[in-house]
Write a protein that holds these residues in place. Sequence first.
Motif, PDB file in Angstrom:
ATOM      1  N   GLU A   1       0.849  -1.177   0.000  1.00 20.45           N
ATOM      2  CA  GLU A   1       0.000   0.000   0.000  1.00 20.45           C
ATOM      3  C   GLU A   1       0.887   1.230   0.000  1.00 20.45           C
ATOM      4  O   GLU A   1       1.875   1.285   0.745  1.00 20.45           O
ATOM      5  CB  GLU A   1      -0.881  -0.021   1.250  1.00 20.45           C
ATOM      6  CG  GLU A   1      -1.892   1.108   1.295  1.00 20.45           C
ATOM      7  CD  GLU A   1      -2.746   1.017   2.552  1.00 20.45           C
ATOM      8  OE1 GLU A   1      -3.923   0.660   2.420  1.00 20.45           O
ATOM      9  OE2 GLU A   1      -2.212   1.266   3.661  1.00 20.45           O
ATOM     10  N   ASN A   2       0.529   2.193  -0.812  1.00 21.96           N
ATOM     11  CA  ASN A   2       1.260   3.457  -0.832  1.00 21.96           C
ATOM     12  C   ASN A   2       1.360   3.999   0.591  1.00 21.96           C
ATOM     13  O   ASN A   2       0.421   3.887   1.369  1.00 21.96           O
ATOM     14  CB  ASN A   2       0.505   4.452  -1.731  1.00 21.96           C
ATOM     15  CG  ASN A   2       1.269   5.748  -1.923  1.00 21.96           C
ATOM     16  OD1 ASN A   2       2.495   5.735  -2.022  1.00 21.96           O
ATOM     17  ND2 ASN A   2       0.549   6.860  -1.968  1.00 21.96           N
ATOM     18  N   ILE A   3       2.477   4.522   0.942  1.00 20.65           N
ATOM     19  CA  ILE A   3       2.767   5.148   2.234  1.00 20.65           C
ATOM     20  C   ILE A   3       2.973   4.120   3.356  1.00 20.65           C
ATOM     21  O   ILE A   3       4.053   4.036   3.928  1.00 20.65           O
ATOM     22  CB  ILE A   3       1.691   6.191   2.654  1.00 20.65           C
ATOM     23  CG1 ILE A   3       1.637   7.299   1.583  1.00 20.65           C
ATOM     24  CG2 ILE A   3       2.016   6.781   4.035  1.00 20.65           C
ATOM     25  CD1 ILE A   3       0.524   8.317   1.793  1.00 20.65           C
ATOM     26  N   SER A   4       1.943   3.298   3.666  1.00 23.41           N
ATOM     27  CA  SER A   4       2.067   2.421   4.840  1.00 23.41           C
ATOM     28  C   SER A   4       2.934   1.208   4.565  1.00 23.41           C
ATOM     29  O   SER A   4       3.560   0.656   5.463  1.00 23.41           O
ATOM     30  CB  SER A   4       0.680   1.952   5.292  1.00 23.41           C
ATOM     31  OG  SER A   4       0.201   0.929   4.417  1.00 23.41           O
ATOM     32  N   GLY A   5       2.956   0.737   3.333  1.00 30.16           N
ATOM     33  CA  GLY A   5       3.723  -0.457   3.000  1.00 30.16           C
ATOM     34  C   GLY A   5       3.000  -1.750   3.333  1.00 30.16           C
ATOM     35  O   GLY A   5       3.523  -2.837   3.096  1.00 30.16           O
ATOM     36  N   ASN A   6       1.786  -1.648   3.870  1.00 29.72           N
ATOM     37  CA  ASN A   6       1.027  -2.875   4.146  1.00 29.72           C
ATOM     38  C   ASN A   6       0.649  -3.567   2.841  1.00 29.72           C
ATOM     39  O   ASN A   6       0.519  -2.926   1.806  1.00 29.72           O
ATOM     40  CB  ASN A   6      -0.250  -2.547   4.928  1.00 29.72           C
ATOM     41  CG  ASN A   6       0.063  -2.047   6.331  1.00 29.72           C
ATOM     42  OD1 ASN A   6       1.104  -2.391   6.899  1.00 29.72           O
ATOM     43  ND2 ASN A   6      -0.821  -1.221   6.874  1.00 29.72           N
ATOM     44  N   ILE A   7       0.430  -4.894   2.918  1.00 33.26           N
ATOM     45  CA  ILE A   7       0.029  -5.624   1.711  1.00 33.26           C
ATOM     46  C   ILE A   7      -1.261  -5.036   1.162  1.00 33.26           C
ATOM     47  O   ILE A   7      -2.191  -4.755   1.921  1.00 33.26           O
ATOM     48  CB  ILE A   7      -0.206  -7.112   2.044  1.00 33.26           C
ATOM     49  CG1 ILE A   7       1.072  -7.750   2.585  1.00 33.26           C
ATOM     50  CG2 ILE A   7      -0.710  -7.869   0.816  1.00 33.26           C
ATOM     51  CD1 ILE A   7       0.859  -9.157   3.129  1.00 33.26           C
ATOM     52  N   SER A   8      -1.300  -4.850  -0.141  1.00 35.61           N
ATOM     53  CA  SER A   8      -2.522  -4.298  -0.724  1.00 35.61           C
ATOM     54  C   SER A   8      -2.822  -4.921  -2.082  1.00 35.61           C
ATOM     55  O   SER A   8      -1.937  -5.030  -2.930  1.00 35.61           O
ATOM     56  CB  SER A   8      -2.381  -2.782  -0.898  1.00 35.61           C
ATOM     57  OG  SER A   8      -3.463  -2.282  -1.672  1.00 35.61           O
TER      58      SER A   8
END
Lengths: 335, 591
Positions: free
Chosen positions: B448-455
């Motif tokens: 995910e943009n910014i957070s880096g979480n899987i998206s």
Amino acid sequence: MSNVTYKRTDLQSDQEVRWCPGCGDYTILASVQTFMAQMGVRRENIVVVSGIGCAARLPYYMKTYGFHTIHGRAPAIATGLAASRPDLSVWVVTGDGDALSIGGNHLIHALRRNANIKILLFNNQIYGLTKGQYSPTSEVGKRTKSTPFGSIDYPFNPVSLALGAEATFVARTIDMDRNHTQQILAEAVNHRGSVFIEIYQNCNVFNDKAFIQLTGKTERVTNRINLQDGKPVVFGRSGENCVVMEDGEARIKPTASVSKDQILVHDPTRDNPSVAFSISRLAHGPFGPTPLGVFRKVRRPTYGAEMQLQIVESQDRGPGDLDALFSSIGTWTVT
Amino acid sequence: MQLAGNRFADTSAAFGNDLYTLPSFPAEIRAPAGTLPGVSSFQIQIADWDISTSGDRPDCMVAMNPAALKSNIADLRQGGTLIVNNEAFDERGLAKAGYEDNPLIDGSLNQYDMIQIPMNTLTKEAVADKVSGRSVLRSRNFVALGFLAWLFQRPLEPIKTWTNTKFARIPNVAEANLAALKAGYNFGVTTEASRTIFKVNPATLPVGTYTNLTGNTALAWGLIAASYCAKLPLFYGSYPITPASDILHELARHKRLGVRTFQAEDEIAAVGAAIGASFGGSLAVTGSSGPGIALKSEAISLALTAELPLLVVNVQRAGPSTGMPTKPEQTDLLFSLFGRHGESPMPVIACSTPSDVVETTIEAARIALKYMTPVILLSDNHIANGSEPWSIPDAGSLPDISVPFASAPNGANGQYLPYLRDFNTFSRPWAIPGTKGLEHRIGGLEKENISGNISYNPENHQLMTDSRAWKVANIANDVPAVEVSGELDADLLVLSWGSSKGTVGAACRNLNREGYKIAYAHLRYLNPLPANLGEVVHSYEKLMIPELNMGQLRYIIRANYLKDAVGLNKVAGTPFYIGEIRDKILEIVEP
């Protein structure tokens, strides 16, 4: 390392855990988090590296540094990290397909080198993430989507493989037994060098009850061979079976049929891995009496420490100098 | 012959000539001596002016046996000096080379100025009391070297010093070699005294201190220098492969400079370990040649999407597959640009000559660190094994390319956001393990943009793909514009990249001196291309692109700028000759 202790929740990231309900991975994650919370290492110094597969999602659930990489390569990536950063506690989480199939080469070489990495191999004897093909630890004859007539592949025994690569710490445990898992982790954490722990892990969707012989209420009593340092290897409800070394191999005998001094006394610190290997051959899968515990635990210099030592020794005369390097193979001056 | 060639190069460098060397050898370790496939050669051009190639046609050639003569005689210019070991031209030697008649006596070499030297006899006499048995004739190359030293009036001291150091543990061998050297030199003094000797004065190179560097050594030094400039420890993961192995060998020697080298179990582990080291905060590098780079492709894409700095060195060789491992080619350009799965643009930079390698390597590291991206650094067999004087800079004058690690949370509530990009560079922050409070997870899954979480969000994947592409494209604004030299108002622009620079530049300069109007430009940056390149190629009516491949840069220029170009393409296991470039240019300008 410091003496910091955390609560289990301190090791939990904010990400939702997304394994199938009932997956053995939940239990292992809980064991790992519980253990790491009190292992005495600050969480910023812990790195969990994984490859691809169900198990490989684990780093996302840990509030440590984590790197979810590519299929089979985690031991190589972790080797580079550990060799360049000897100050870190580097863990690899992998599965039977990831570690033993596509990544087999990296696994054996990491173990051979004694890289300072701790490898947790979640063995469920099936490919879960790709939805149910046989794996390199599936038994011969196993019917799966890719083997409708039964598998004709002879499987690896992961512990035998690790011992063959002369890994310095080799153990086996099982997801459902959280106490045993944590005991093994506790022994592993102080080991310098490569740690290899095979964790039998139930895949309730594609390979349910694969380990029932070791987890079933009655079966586990008769089939678990608990290896304990310095203790005679006896097992069964009342120790009715034992392990002896005979004709160069480990064999299971009724305890009553042998004299007490014939029973193998387990010693994981033997430098020669042959006896440990023999013990690993008692079972070629979790289908009957199967040894669990630490097979081997020996000391050998670690790859990262040796690399560091060469640098330190070279710098005894002072650190290198770029200007000296540039002038090291003959120069001339134009004025 | 490689030894004799290198010693001749060293003594010429010490004498003050400009020089450029081109070794050529078989891939086999001990190819049968005296046979055509076993011929090993060493070409060197020395000059009293600034040269940029190892030359087209030698003025002087030494052939140690019939096979060497047969393989190379076509290159010697008409009237050139041919030195032969006439004692190697016996029945057996001639048969091994496939000669039916002895070329030394059948008149076929009449157009050359031939000097026959009984090298076997001279060697035996010179070394008789020093070595015995099979070792005797091993000193033959020193006889040849001694004669060349006389013919070109080279100082013997640098050769003596090197020999005594190299064979310090076997002093009788050192003495034998030096006796053979002297015998060759004296053969010139006594028997050829009336001959005209070659006189090549010292070159008037710019003021400075020089050393003679091969491209591979320069690349290793460039990496060490880059680590110094970046203030980061160097980690080099590699698996032995021709012609890149010498980079590993050179780096492995420099533990004192903090260099960590890792000889991996395979190419994938080599790049994998480097990626691990990069995650941990090293200046991480992996090096190989084409086939090895192919194996690394998946891992390079990981570094690309994880946005970790990584240098990928490709010392190109003739392919595909095993191809001709010791021969040069520039055939991995399109592979470097496109040889990855998914949308995966990354910077590609090419070295041009041995003396350009250190600077280009530092530049590649600068881009990798500043933009948190893997960078492909191209060299090739011609650069790697060729050598050239390099003007040594002061370490203190090298650029600072260091990039600070993230040290504090960059989000609200003490959160660390690994994909919160820098406004100017679009680069993400680099937080390394051990940094308290910045614990985070990255990986190959889309982030995910910014957070880096899987998206798996569709808009996010588009955004991240665009962001990665824009980040790389934007580097065009951070590299020098391409410069045109020669006759700027010409109709024809000749555009080169990589190791063709010296030859193409020399051909263009020669033609300009003769009055032809030719413009010339060279590309170091292959991705992104320099911002002004489109304008430059369109400001010339005709464009010619010589490259040692079948037209890969031409394809890129057409695709990017809709500008047609004439190609000069060859894959013959040899660099271009100046004459080939010249002929093609004349074909275009004088149709």
